[in-house]
Every structure is written in structure tokens, then in C-alpha cells.
Design a protein around this motif. Sequence first.
Motif, short mmCIF file in Angstrom:
data_model
loop_
_atom_site.label_atom_id
_atom_site.label_comp_id
_atom_site.label_asym_id
_atom_site.label_seq_id
_atom_site.Cartn_x
_atom_site.Cartn_y
_atom_site.Cartn_z
N GLU A 27 0.85 -1.18 0.00
CA GLU A 27 0.00 0.00 0.00
C GLU A 27 0.89 1.24 0.00
OE1 GLU A 27 -2.79 -0.13 3.22
OE2 GLU A 27 -3.28 -2.24 2.88
N PRO A 28 0.39 2.39 -0.46
CA PRO A 28 1.21 3.62 -0.46
C PRO A 28 1.76 3.93 0.93
CG PRO A 28 -0.80 3.95 -1.74
CD PRO A 28 -0.94 2.61 -1.08
N PHE A 33 7.51 0.60 6.86
CA PHE A 33 7.33 -0.31 7.98
C PHE A 33 8.05 -1.65 7.77
CE2 PHE A 33 3.57 2.46 8.13
CZ PHE A 33 3.66 2.93 9.43
N TRP A 34 8.72 -1.82 6.65
CA TRP A 34 9.45 -3.05 6.39
C TRP A 34 10.90 -2.88 6.81
CZ3 TRP A 34 7.97 -7.76 3.89
CH2 TRP A 34 6.58 -7.85 3.63
N ILE A 35 11.41 -3.85 7.59
CA ILE A 35 12.77 -3.75 8.10
C ILE A 35 13.58 -4.97 7.66
CG2 ILE A 35 11.98 -2.39 10.07
CD1 ILE A 35 12.32 -4.85 11.83
#
Length: 230
Positions: A27-28, A33-35
Motif C-alpha cells: 500500500e502507499p 514499515f518493512w525492516i
Amino acid sequence: MTAKAVSAPHVITLNFHGVGEPTRSLEPGEERFWITPENFHRVLDVAIAHKRYVEFTFDDGNESDHRIGLPALLARQARARFFVITDRIGMPGSLSSTQMLDLAESGMGIGTHGASHRPWTELARTGELRRELIESSQTLQQIVGRPTRHAALPHGLYDRAVLDELRVHDFLRVYTLDEGWSRARPWLRNRYSILRTDTADSIRRLLDSPNRAAGLWPLRPIRQAVKKWR
């Protein structure tokens, strides 16, 4: 993780989303939030070693929850609760029913993040929230074989109508994205979402002073009260 909970008056909840490279369309704005797996492991180690009681949650039901998150938790004898978007179950990049059952049988908690990931404030206005909660909870129960009575608010959005609907359905605990610590027993629990810019050091500082990220007292509880009553 559990030993410190016995007497801890406050809880700090760290929330993860995706770990590693996503294998689905995001999503835009979701990419922040991805690590990396390396950072994920470092954050876990810092949190588990910290003197505060820290709990872990995962949002969205990404496939990395099972592939990376579960082995890391089990290796550290830690537990987490996974909040799943039920319309995505079995889709590429998301958890399958088999993976969800494996999480549950490994001692992890399962909760609803809704069926569609649409904000529940919007669904409450259109009269669709009740069906969303019932259908997503029933789907999860059919998969893991027990009621799932915890919920995480999509996008962290809520108001009085949303909270009233959740109470009607007897959810045991509801998780926000309001930052800062929570008292150990309240129904509404704050969380801090780990960002890709976070490091082990930044999380250690957060745990040392958990209200620093949430703003000065009493502004945070005032903002929360406005959400609850608007």
C-alpha cells in the motif's frame, strides 16, 4: 517475556509489519514499515534484554511473519500476537491457513486486523463494521480452532463508535498505534510500530523513555480521549 509480566505495572508493545523483501504489492507508504532481517533480530534482542516488560505484535499477516518472525521468536523463547487481514489469507506474500495454524500451535496469539484493512472509522459510518468484525473473527476461528478475541485497529484509527462496536463483540483487548506505554490491564493498549529507520539503539532509547516518542504528558492522554469520545 512472561516472567517480567507478573509484577510489571506497565507494558511497552513493539509492533512489527514486514521483515525482509516484500513479496506482494505494498500500500502507499507501507514500505517504511518493512525492516531488514538483521535489524529485526537486533531489535528483538534489545527488547528481550531490557528491564521493562516488552510484548511483540505483528500486523497485516505477511508471509515473513512465519518464515522469519516465528523462528526468531522460538529461538528466544518469546511470544507474539499476529493480527491478520483475513481477505489476504493465502494470497501471494501473505500468510496461508497452514502457516497461521502453525503460528497458533507454536504458542503464538492470533487476532483480527479486519477483513479488508479499511479503516474501521469508515466502516462504522457506513454500518459495515459489525459484519467486518464477525466475518474476520469467524474466519480466524475456523483456521486456528479457537476464538480470536483480540483486535488491532487498521491504520490505528478509532473513535467512540468503533470502540463501542468492539465492546459489543466482547473483544478482550484492542491495540492502537498510539505510542507510549500502557498499564498492564487496560482494554485499550498502545503500540509503537517499528520503522525501517529504527535501529537497536533507537529502540533501546525508546524503551528507556517510552513516552518520549508519544509527546509530553498530558498531551498524549488528551489526544486519546478526543478519539474515544468524538
